[in-house]
Design an enzyme around this catalytic site. Structure first.
Site, short mmCIF file in Angstrom:
data_model
loop_
_atom_site.label_atom_id
_atom_site.label_comp_id
_atom_site.label_asym_id
_atom_site.label_seq_id
_atom_site.Cartn_x
_atom_site.Cartn_y
_atom_site.Cartn_z
N ASN A 120 -62.64 55.04 -61.73
CA ASN A 120 -61.91 54.93 -60.47
C ASN A 120 -62.89 54.68 -59.32
O ASN A 120 -64.03 55.16 -59.35
CB ASN A 120 -61.03 56.16 -60.21
CG ASN A 120 -61.75 57.49 -60.30
OD1 ASN A 120 -62.73 57.63 -61.03
ND2 ASN A 120 -61.27 58.47 -59.57
N GLU A 173 -62.90 54.87 -55.23
CA GLU A 173 -62.16 55.28 -54.03
C GLU A 173 -62.69 54.59 -52.78
O GLU A 173 -63.69 53.87 -52.83
CB GLU A 173 -62.21 56.82 -53.91
CG GLU A 173 -61.52 57.47 -55.10
CD GLU A 173 -61.39 58.97 -55.00
OE1 GLU A 173 -62.05 59.59 -54.14
OE2 GLU A 173 -60.61 59.53 -55.80
N CYS A 220 -57.55 53.04 -59.35
CA CYS A 220 -57.62 53.88 -60.55
C CYS A 220 -58.55 53.26 -61.59
O CYS A 220 -58.76 52.04 -61.62
CB CYS A 220 -56.24 54.02 -61.17
SG CYS A 220 -55.12 55.08 -60.25
N GLU A 256 -57.93 52.80 -64.72
CA GLU A 256 -57.22 51.85 -65.57
C GLU A 256 -57.21 50.46 -64.92
O GLU A 256 -57.40 49.44 -65.59
CB GLU A 256 -55.77 52.30 -65.80
CG GLU A 256 -55.62 53.62 -66.54
CD GLU A 256 -55.58 54.82 -65.62
OE1 GLU A 256 -56.27 54.83 -64.57
OE2 GLU A 256 -54.86 55.78 -65.95
N CYS A 293 -51.10 57.20 -63.89
CA CYS A 293 -50.17 57.24 -62.76
C CYS A 293 -49.11 56.15 -62.96
O CYS A 293 -49.26 55.26 -63.81
CB CYS A 293 -50.92 57.05 -61.44
SG CYS A 293 -51.34 55.34 -61.09
N CYS A 325 -50.32 52.55 -62.74
CA CYS A 325 -51.15 52.11 -63.87
C CYS A 325 -50.32 51.94 -65.14
O CYS A 325 -50.68 51.13 -66.00
CB CYS A 325 -52.32 53.07 -64.08
SG CYS A 325 -53.58 52.81 -62.82
N1 THU Z 1 -56.73 58.25 -60.98
C1 THU Z 1 -57.05 57.35 -61.96
O1 THU Z 1 -58.15 56.76 -61.93
N2 THU Z 1 -56.15 57.13 -62.94
C2 THU Z 1 -54.94 57.73 -63.04
O2 THU Z 1 -54.11 57.34 -63.86
C3 THU Z 1 -54.63 58.88 -62.17
C4 THU Z 1 -55.46 58.96 -60.94
C5 THU Z 1 -57.68 58.46 -59.88
C6 THU Z 1 -57.24 57.92 -58.55
C7 THU Z 1 -58.05 58.76 -57.59
O3 THU Z 1 -59.32 58.15 -57.45
C8 THU Z 1 -58.22 60.08 -58.32
O4 THU Z 1 -57.90 59.84 -59.69
C9 THU Z 1 -57.35 61.20 -57.80
O5 THU Z 1 -56.03 60.81 -57.74
#
Ligand code: THU
Length: 136
Positions: A44, A46, A55, A57, A90, A93
């Site tokens: 991920n 940010e 994310c 994925e 999520c 994704c």
């Molecule tokens: N996150 C992912 O990378 N994948 C997911 O399926 C769930 C959430 C990340 C997004 C963000 O950077 C952190 O987790 C907290 O939500």
């Protein structure tokens, strides 16, 4: 763990170490087995403008597509949640994976130690909307 799952786990764990997540401190790694037999992994990413975060994925799908592969055969998502709770994908994704993964593709949810759960694409995103609906 089967050989492929163990390779996916290793790749997701290595990518997760490079997660750029200074705002949530929630590191995620994702690894995809492409139909070409290669493993594509990413983390991920940010952003100070929080909604622009990406994310793991989504990052991994970008790596896979950039390499010329557009079919996913297996997925592993790796994160550490309290109480060994499996971290699922999520909603956004689920839709992103559905673009490249058939209904029987399995998604493993793991922490750094082990796989905590496995689910199919169709269980994770029932009644999905995908490329087939546009094919008329
Ligand atoms: N996150 C992912 O990378 N994948 C997911 O399926 C769930 C959430 C990340 C997004 C963000 O950077 C952190 O987790 C907290 O939500």
């Amino acid at each position: 763990m089967s050989d492929i799952v163990s390779q996916l786990h290793k790749a997701a764990s290595a990518a997760r170490k490079n997660s750029y997540s200074p705002y949530s401190n929630f590191k995620v790694g994702a690894a995809l087995l492409g139909a070409d037999g290669k493993i594509y992994a990413a983390a991920n990413v940010e952003n100070a403008a929080y909604p622009q975060s990406q994310c793991a994925e989504a990052s991994a799908i970008g790596v896979m597509v950039a390499a010329g592969c557009t079919e996913i055969k297996e997925v592993l998502v790796l994160a550490e949640a309290p109480g060994d709770e499996p971290v699922s994908c999520c909603g956004g994704c689920r839709q992103r994976l559905n673009e490249f993964a058939g209904p029987e593709v399995v998604i493993h949810m793991a922490n750094e130690q082990r796989v905590l759960g496995t689910i199919t694409m169709k269980e994770m995103l029932p009644m999905s909307f995908g490329p087939k609906q546009l094919a008329k």
